[in-house]
Structures are given as structure tokens and as C-alpha cells.
Design an enzyme around this catalytic site. Structure first.
Site, mmCIF file in Angstrom:
data_model
loop_
_atom_site.group_PDB
_atom_site.id
_atom_site.type_symbol
_atom_site.label_atom_id
_atom_site.label_comp_id
_atom_site.label_asym_id
_atom_site.label_seq_id
_atom_site.Cartn_x
_atom_site.Cartn_y
_atom_site.Cartn_z
ATOM 1 N N ARG A 64 -2.726 -4.230 -10.075
ATOM 2 C CA ARG A 64 -3.600 -3.352 -9.062
ATOM 3 C C ARG A 64 -4.816 -3.706 -8.718
ATOM 4 N NH1 ARG A 64 -2.418 2.985 -7.722
ATOM 5 N NH2 ARG A 64 -3.677 3.168 -5.756
ATOM 6 N N GLU A 81 -3.700 1.246 -12.098
ATOM 7 C CA GLU A 81 -4.688 0.352 -11.900
ATOM 8 C C GLU A 81 -5.203 -0.382 -13.217
ATOM 9 O OE1 GLU A 81 -8.389 1.261 -9.933
ATOM 10 O OE2 GLU A 81 -7.424 0.237 -8.305
ATOM 11 N N GLU A 128 -8.829 -5.042 5.105
ATOM 12 C CA GLU A 128 -7.971 -4.826 3.911
ATOM 13 C C GLU A 128 -6.584 -5.473 4.044
ATOM 14 O OE1 GLU A 128 -8.678 -3.440 1.611
ATOM 15 O OE2 GLU A 128 -10.655 -2.066 2.096
ATOM 16 N N HIS A 172 -13.806 -6.827 -3.384
ATOM 17 C CA HIS A 172 -14.562 -5.611 -3.564
ATOM 18 C C HIS A 172 -15.548 -5.733 -4.416
ATOM 19 C CE1 HIS A 172 -11.074 -3.818 -1.116
ATOM 20 N NE2 HIS A 172 -11.625 -2.763 -1.239
ATOM 21 N N HIS A 209 -18.666 -4.200 -2.725
ATOM 22 C CA HIS A 209 -19.232 -2.914 -2.973
ATOM 23 C C HIS A 209 -20.741 -2.825 -2.969
ATOM 24 C CE1 HIS A 209 -15.152 -1.224 -4.603
ATOM 25 N NE2 HIS A 209 -15.677 -0.466 -3.293
ATOM 26 N N HIS A 269 -16.924 -0.190 5.510
ATOM 27 C CA HIS A 269 -16.165 -0.735 4.064
ATOM 28 C C HIS A 269 -15.475 -2.068 4.222
ATOM 29 C CE1 HIS A 269 -14.241 -0.238 0.243
ATOM 30 N NE2 HIS A 269 -12.888 -0.617 0.881
ATOM 31 N N ASN A 320 -8.224 -5.415 -5.535
ATOM 32 C CA ASN A 320 -9.884 -5.271 -5.304
ATOM 33 C C ASN A 320 -10.350 -6.695 -4.884
ATOM 34 O OD1 ASN A 320 -9.757 -2.761 -6.174
ATOM 35 N ND2 ASN A 320 -9.885 -3.195 -8.372
ATOM 36 N N LYS A 379 1.369 -3.130 -0.950
ATOM 37 C CA LYS A 379 0.643 -2.353 -1.863
ATOM 38 C C LYS A 379 1.675 -1.297 -2.626
ATOM 39 C CE LYS A 379 -2.936 1.253 -2.216
ATOM 40 N NZ LYS A 379 -3.953 1.975 -1.747
ATOM 41 N N ARG A 386 -2.960 24.081 -9.095
ATOM 42 C CA ARG A 386 -2.478 22.868 -9.864
ATOM 43 C C ARG A 386 -1.481 21.968 -9.007
ATOM 44 N NH1 ARG A 386 -1.626 27.111 -13.780
ATOM 45 N NH2 ARG A 386 -3.647 27.281 -15.215
ATOM 46 N N LYS A 428 -4.365 7.851 -4.804
ATOM 47 C CA LYS A 428 -5.576 8.023 -5.200
ATOM 48 C C LYS A 428 -6.172 8.967 -4.381
ATOM 49 C CE LYS A 428 -6.937 3.395 -6.727
ATOM 50 N NZ LYS A 428 -8.399 2.543 -6.317
HETATM 51 N N1 LIG Z 1 -7.376 6.409 -1.766
HETATM 52 C C1 LIG Z 1 -7.339 5.182 -1.485
HETATM 53 O O1 LIG Z 1 -6.412 4.509 -2.117
HETATM 54 C C2 LIG Z 1 -8.411 4.466 -0.521
HETATM 55 C C3 LIG Z 1 -8.258 3.145 -0.350
HETATM 56 C C4 LIG Z 1 -9.356 2.674 0.799
HETATM 57 C C5 LIG Z 1 -10.126 3.419 1.099
HETATM 58 N N2 LIG Z 1 -10.308 4.722 0.819
HETATM 59 C C6 LIG Z 1 -11.414 5.512 1.248
HETATM 60 O O2 LIG Z 1 -11.466 5.623 2.770
HETATM 61 C C7 LIG Z 1 -12.672 5.873 3.297
HETATM 62 C C8 LIG Z 1 -12.643 5.067 4.528
HETATM 63 O O3 LIG Z 1 -11.573 5.291 5.476
HETATM 64 P P1 LIG Z 1 -11.569 4.965 6.894
HETATM 65 O O4 LIG Z 1 -12.120 3.725 6.916
HETATM 66 O O5 LIG Z 1 -10.398 5.332 7.570
HETATM 67 O O6 LIG Z 1 -12.765 5.723 7.467
HETATM 68 P P2 LIG Z 1 -12.813 7.451 8.170
HETATM 69 O O7 LIG Z 1 -12.172 8.284 7.251
HETATM 70 O O8 LIG Z 1 -14.529 7.514 7.783
HETATM 71 O O9 LIG Z 1 -12.697 7.094 9.577
HETATM 72 C C9 LIG Z 1 -13.494 6.353 10.258
HETATM 73 C C10 LIG Z 1 -14.049 7.046 11.722
HETATM 74 O O10 LIG Z 1 -12.921 6.762 12.686
HETATM 75 C C11 LIG Z 1 -12.664 8.310 13.108
HETATM 76 N N3 LIG Z 1 -11.179 8.222 13.442
HETATM 77 C C12 LIG Z 1 -10.056 8.594 12.593
HETATM 78 N N4 LIG Z 1 -9.072 8.425 13.248
HETATM 79 C C13 LIG Z 1 -9.415 8.018 14.662
HETATM 80 C C14 LIG Z 1 -8.631 7.751 15.793
HETATM 81 N N5 LIG Z 1 -7.119 7.655 15.804
HETATM 82 N N6 LIG Z 1 -9.308 7.643 16.807
HETATM 83 C C15 LIG Z 1 -10.735 7.622 16.828
HETATM 84 N N7 LIG Z 1 -11.447 7.745 15.950
HETATM 85 C C16 LIG Z 1 -10.859 8.044 14.801
HETATM 86 C C17 LIG Z 1 -13.081 9.274 12.090
HETATM 87 O O11 LIG Z 1 -13.661 10.507 12.652
HETATM 88 C C18 LIG Z 1 -14.509 8.460 11.642
HETATM 89 O O12 LIG Z 1 -15.464 8.733 12.155
HETATM 90 C C19 LIG Z 1 -13.543 5.750 2.112
HETATM 91 O O13 LIG Z 1 -14.063 6.759 1.641
HETATM 92 C C20 LIG Z 1 -12.899 5.014 0.982
HETATM 93 O O14 LIG Z 1 -13.488 5.268 -0.221
HETATM 94 C C21 LIG Z 1 -9.596 5.123 0.014
#
Ligand SMILES: NC(=O)c1ccc[n+]([C@@H]2O[C@H](COP(=O)([O-])OP(=O)(O)OC[C@H]3O[C@@H](n4cnc5c(N)ncnc54)[C@H](O)[C@@H]3O)[C@@H](O)[C@H]2O)c1
Length: 270
Positions: free
Chosen positions: A228, A224, A177, A235, A239, A251, A232, A214, A113, A135
Site C-alpha cells: 500500500r 499499509e 491521484e 506523497h 507532503h 493536496h 504514497n 486501490k 463502538r 482510513k
Molecule cells: N481516507 C483516505 O484514504 C484519504 C485519501 C486521500 C485523501 N484523504 C483526505 O481527503 C481530504 C481531501 O479531500 P478532497 O480533496 O475531496 O477535499 P474536500 O473534502 O476539502 O473538498 C474540496 C472542496 O470541494 C467542495 N465540494 C465537494 N464536493 C463538491 C461538488 N460535487 N461540487 C462542488 N464542490 C464540492 C467541498 O465543499 C470543498 O470545499 C484530506 O483531508 C485528505 O487527508 C483521505
């Protein structure tokens, strides 16, 4: 540089700097067992650095990519924690991008939990955006982020040196972003993004300004319902593009295209 975020009646600190991954344990006074979750695209030296200041460390490495934010990995990490006798007072640390952060955060929210969750984001996107806000999620039945929880971290450590190994496309995807936040809330940040001639030098400032935006939004609208939604921006169309072009487009690239549709001619040109 420190930012304090208040979410869901809890406060946590986001520390931003350079070359200080190994100070993680001491900075957040982490004790007990710690599971570091990472992926196989994140240089493992980052997890090793984070582990340096910790006593009882376990590691779980998932396959890189959005496909890993799934029920199987969620279940495998939970099983690993049970097998290794993790208790409610123990810790989960995400060392990686948004994929690792979302999955590890949801694991932390669910195990017994809720155990302590810390985030060490290593992509620009996760450093300016996903590491705060609480999130956490996995993708389920083909629907992105459809199962998850609002679960704020206990602390976030951002080391901008991790950006040195990040590919150019991933960096630009994250910058999109930040542009989104600047376009909706902060013209100084917009101008910094537009005019910087040394991104490495200005990265810390861009991350701080993005996170300040943020933070303000999240603190006023944790679940949200109103403000918030401004984050978006880009987005909705983004999306739709992402669904059609996944995995060819990242993304942030889709968000950038989505923002263009709703920008004035003048902004579009800039
Ligand atoms: N929780 C939230 O508020 C929120 C907000 C925006 C996006 N997201 C989520 O985030 C995800 C996308 O995140 P992302 O863009 O970081 O992609 P990711 O986590 O897939 O990372 C992108 C790539 O970079 C590589 N990588 C990571 N750090 C590295 C580094 N320092 N050097 C070399 N390679 C590295 C990873 O192995 C991966 O292949 C999506 O799933 C999205 O839904 C969440």
C-alpha cells in the site's frame, strides 16, 4: 458498474453511475435513523437526493475545508447523535469530499463502538481514492490524520454527475491521484488519462480503473505495511510542499509536484 471490496474480513460494494443518488437507501437496504454529514461547499441538493430514499433522516453540515477535520467537529457530531437517540444499528452517511468522508467515517467508527458507515463521495479525489480503503481520521495538534481508525464503509455510491459542480482546480487535484495510481500500476489507465478527449464521458471508466487498483492494494495490505505504500508515490515530497504551501496549493497539486521529482525525464515530459 459495481466493484466489491474485501477489507478487514468485511465485504462492501462500490456502485458507480450517473443520476442515481436518490437510490442510495434502496440499494444498500438502509433502515433506522440516518445522519447525513456534509459540508457547506457541497451543493445541498446532493444530500437532499440521498435523503429521498431514507425514512428517518438527520443532517449535520460542517464548514468546508481541511480545518474542519478537527476534534471539535468530531465531538459535536457525536453529541448530535447522542441527543437524537442514535443507536448502534443506525447509520452515518458522508456526502462530500475527503474531509467529510474522513470525519464522518471516524465518527461512525467511534459512536457506540461503531455504527454503519456509508460514503457518497462528491469530489474526484474522494471518488478515485479516499472513499475506499477504510482510513478515517481527524487532524490533531496540528498533525494531519493523526487520530483515526481503520473502519471500512458498508457501501459506497459514486454518482459522477456530482462532478459537474466541482471547480476545475479541485477536479485536477483529484486527477493527480488517479495519475499516481496509473503511473504505479496501470499503463492503460495512464494512456486513457493522457489521451481522453471527453473527460465527462470517460470519468466513470477512470474512476473504476483507479478504484480497481486501490482495491487490489488495500485487499493485500489493509494496514499499509508494504504494497500500500506504493500508493504514497509522490506523497513524501508532496507532503513537504503541502506543509509549506497550505492552504494555497491543494493536496493533489502537491502530489503532482512530488511525483515529478521522482519521474524519469520521459514521463515528466508527458
Ligand atoms: N481516507 C483516505 O484514504 C484519504 C485519501 C486521500 C485523501 N484523504 C483526505 O481527503 C481530504 C481531501 O479531500 P478532497 O480533496 O475531496 O477535499 P474536500 O473534502 O476539502 O473538498 C474540496 C472542496 O470541494 C467542495 N465540494 C465537494 N464536493 C463538491 C461538488 N460535487 N461540487 C462542488 N464542490 C464540492 C467541498 O465543499 C470543498 O470545499 C484530506 O483531508 C485528505 O487527508 C483521505
Amino acid at each position: 458498474m459495481k466493484i466489491t471490496v474485501s477489507e478487514k474480513k468485511t465485504e462492501y460494494e462500490v456502485v458507480i453511475g450517473k443520476g442515481f443518488l436518490s437510490s442510495f437507501g434502496e440499494r444498500f437496504s438502509v433502515s433506522g435513523k440516518t445522519l447525513i454529514v456534509s459540508d457547506d461547499g457541497v451543493p445541498q441538493k446532493y444530500a437532499e437526493e440521498v435523503a429521498k430514499g431514507l425514512k428517518s433522516v438527520y443532517k449535520f453540515v460542517i464548514t468546508q475545508g481541511e480545518g474542519s477535520k478537527n476534534l471539535k467537529n468530531f465531538s459535536d457530531v457525536l453529541a448530535f447523535m447522542l441527543e437524537n437517540g442514535f443507536e448502534r444499528t443506525d447509520n452515518v452517511v458522508a456526502v462530500g469530499g475527503g474531509v467529510v468522508g474522513d470525519l464522518a467515517g471516524f465518527v461512525a467508527a467511534s459512536y457506540m463502538r461503531g455504527v454503519n458507515f456509508y460514503n457518497v463521495p462528491t469530489t474526484f479525489l474522494s471518488e478515485v481514492d479516499s472513499s475506499i480503503g477504510g482510513k478515517t481520521a481527524i487532524d490533531f495538534c496540528g498533525v494531519k490524520n493523526s487520530v483515526g481508525a481503520f473502519y471500512p464503509p458498508k457501501g459506497v455510491l459514486i454518482d459522477t454527475d456530482t462532478l459537474k459542480t466541482l471547480g476545475k482546480r479541485q477536479l485536477s487535484s483529484g486527477i493527480a491521484e488517479s495519475v499516481k495510481m496509473a503511473a504505479t500500476f496501470d499503463k492503460e489507465l495512464f494512456s486513457l488519462l493522457e489521451n481522453t478527449d471527453d473527460f465527462e464521458r470517460d470519468a466513470e471508466e477512470i474512476i473504476r480503473k483507479s478504484l480497481e487498483i486501490k482495491k487490489r492494494v488495500v485487499e493485500n495490505d489493509f494496514k499499509e505495511t508494504g504494497l500500500r505504500r506504493a500508493l504514497n508515490f509522490g506523497h513524501t515530497v508532496g507532503h513537504a510542499i503541502e506543509s509549506a504551501c497550505f492552504p494555497r496549493l491543494l493536496h493533489g497539486e502537491c502530489v503532482a509536484l512530488g511525483m515529478l521529482v521522482f519521474s524519469s525525464e520521459e514521463v515528466r515530459e508527458r
